[in-house]
Design a protein around this motif. Structure first.
Motif, short mmCIF file in Angstrom:
data_model
loop_
_atom_site.label_atom_id
_atom_site.label_comp_id
_atom_site.label_asym_id
_atom_site.label_seq_id
_atom_site.Cartn_x
_atom_site.Cartn_y
_atom_site.Cartn_z
N CYS A 157 0.86 -1.14 -0.02
CA CYS A 157 -0.05 0.01 -0.24
C CYS A 157 0.84 1.34 0.02
O CYS A 157 0.78 2.23 -0.63
CB CYS A 157 -1.00 0.03 1.25
N LYS A 195 2.26 1.71 -3.52
CA LYS A 195 1.47 2.19 -4.63
C LYS A 195 0.74 3.43 -4.21
O LYS A 195 0.43 4.20 -5.36
CB LYS A 195 0.21 1.35 -4.70
N THR A 196 1.02 4.21 -3.29
CA THR A 196 0.40 5.50 -2.98
C THR A 196 1.55 6.35 -2.51
O THR A 196 1.15 7.81 -2.24
CB THR A 196 -0.51 5.29 -1.57
N TRP A 236 -6.38 5.39 7.18
CA TRP A 236 -7.39 5.17 6.14
C TRP A 236 -8.67 5.84 6.51
O TRP A 236 -9.72 5.88 5.86
CB TRP A 236 -7.84 3.66 5.96
N LEU A 270 -5.17 4.61 -3.61
CA LEU A 270 -4.66 3.20 -4.03
C LEU A 270 -5.42 2.87 -5.35
O LEU A 270 -4.86 2.19 -6.34
CB LEU A 270 -5.20 2.08 -2.83
N VAL A 329 -8.61 -4.19 2.10
CA VAL A 329 -7.37 -3.69 1.14
C VAL A 329 -6.96 -5.10 0.66
O VAL A 329 -6.58 -5.12 -0.38
CB VAL A 329 -6.45 -3.24 2.04
N TYR A 341 -5.87 -5.62 -3.30
CA TYR A 341 -4.73 -6.31 -3.74
C TYR A 341 -4.83 -7.47 -4.38
O TYR A 341 -3.94 -7.78 -5.63
CB TYR A 341 -3.93 -6.68 -2.47
#
Length: 199
Positions: free
Chosen positions: A100, A103-104, A119, A128, A188, A192
């Protein structure tokens, strides 16, 4: 056959019978102990551990404190009795958290450090999803203050464009500043699983 002989024979038979019963009982216990336990799904095992750890323990104070009286910080929420499972759970959680973060990276107002408070404004979900579906919405127009909009947008786009079921409820997420990490973690994971092979 005399009465004495019959008594002896009866006694011997009873002793032999007792030995057979003892032997059979021992064999049954040994066999049941040796049989492999039925495999339990990770989610079922997690639910079982969650139930075990949510039971009150009379030996443990409800609010753990240090000798100075301050609250203990960093104590694990769950204790796994199986060390292999503990290692796998720790590895899976850490790996997903790292995924995470990767990717962010670079998204404004997004700093993922856990599966709860990081979150809470919906931006991490949006970042994401935006990483994989950049044409679905303009991330630069989102703000941390508009939490409901962020959650609604992220869950809707994930559902409509990627087929990711909305496992979290927008109202629940807006209600709590500190979401349940288990719920966030499960959702999440589904993100994924959907995108893991795309880059």
């Amino acid at each position: 056959m005399s009465v004495e002989t019959m008594t002896k024979t009866s006694s011997e038979v009873q002793q032999q019978g007792d030995r057979i019963i003892k032997t059979t009982t021992t064999e049954v216990i040994t066999k049941s102990a040796m049989q492999p336990q039925q495999k339990m799904s990770p989610f079922a095992k997690f639910r079982q551990l969650d139930r075990q750890n949510s039971l009150p323990n009379p030996k443990t104070p409800t609010t753990p404190t240090t000798p100075g009286g301050s609250k203990v910080v960093g104590r694990p929420l769950f204790v796994f009795t199986d060390p292999n499972m503990a290692n796998r759970a720790l590895t899976a959680k850490d790996s997903l958290l790292l995924w995470c973060q990767t990717k962010t990276f670079g998204y404004e107002n997004v700093n993922i450090e856990n599966f709860s408070t990081s979150w809470s404004d919906g931006l991490a979900f949006c970042a994401l999803i935006h990483h994989y579906l950049p044409d679905a919405f303009d991330f630069s127009k989102l703000t941390p203050k508009d939490r409901r909009h962020n959650f609604t947008l992220a869950f809707r786009v994930a559902d409509e464009k990627a087929g990711i079921a909305p496992l979290l409820d927008v109202d629940d997420m807006v209600m709590y500043k500190k979401p349940d990490w288990k719920c966030v973690f499960c959702y999440v994971q589904s993100i994924y699983r959907r995108f893991r092979n795309e880059d």
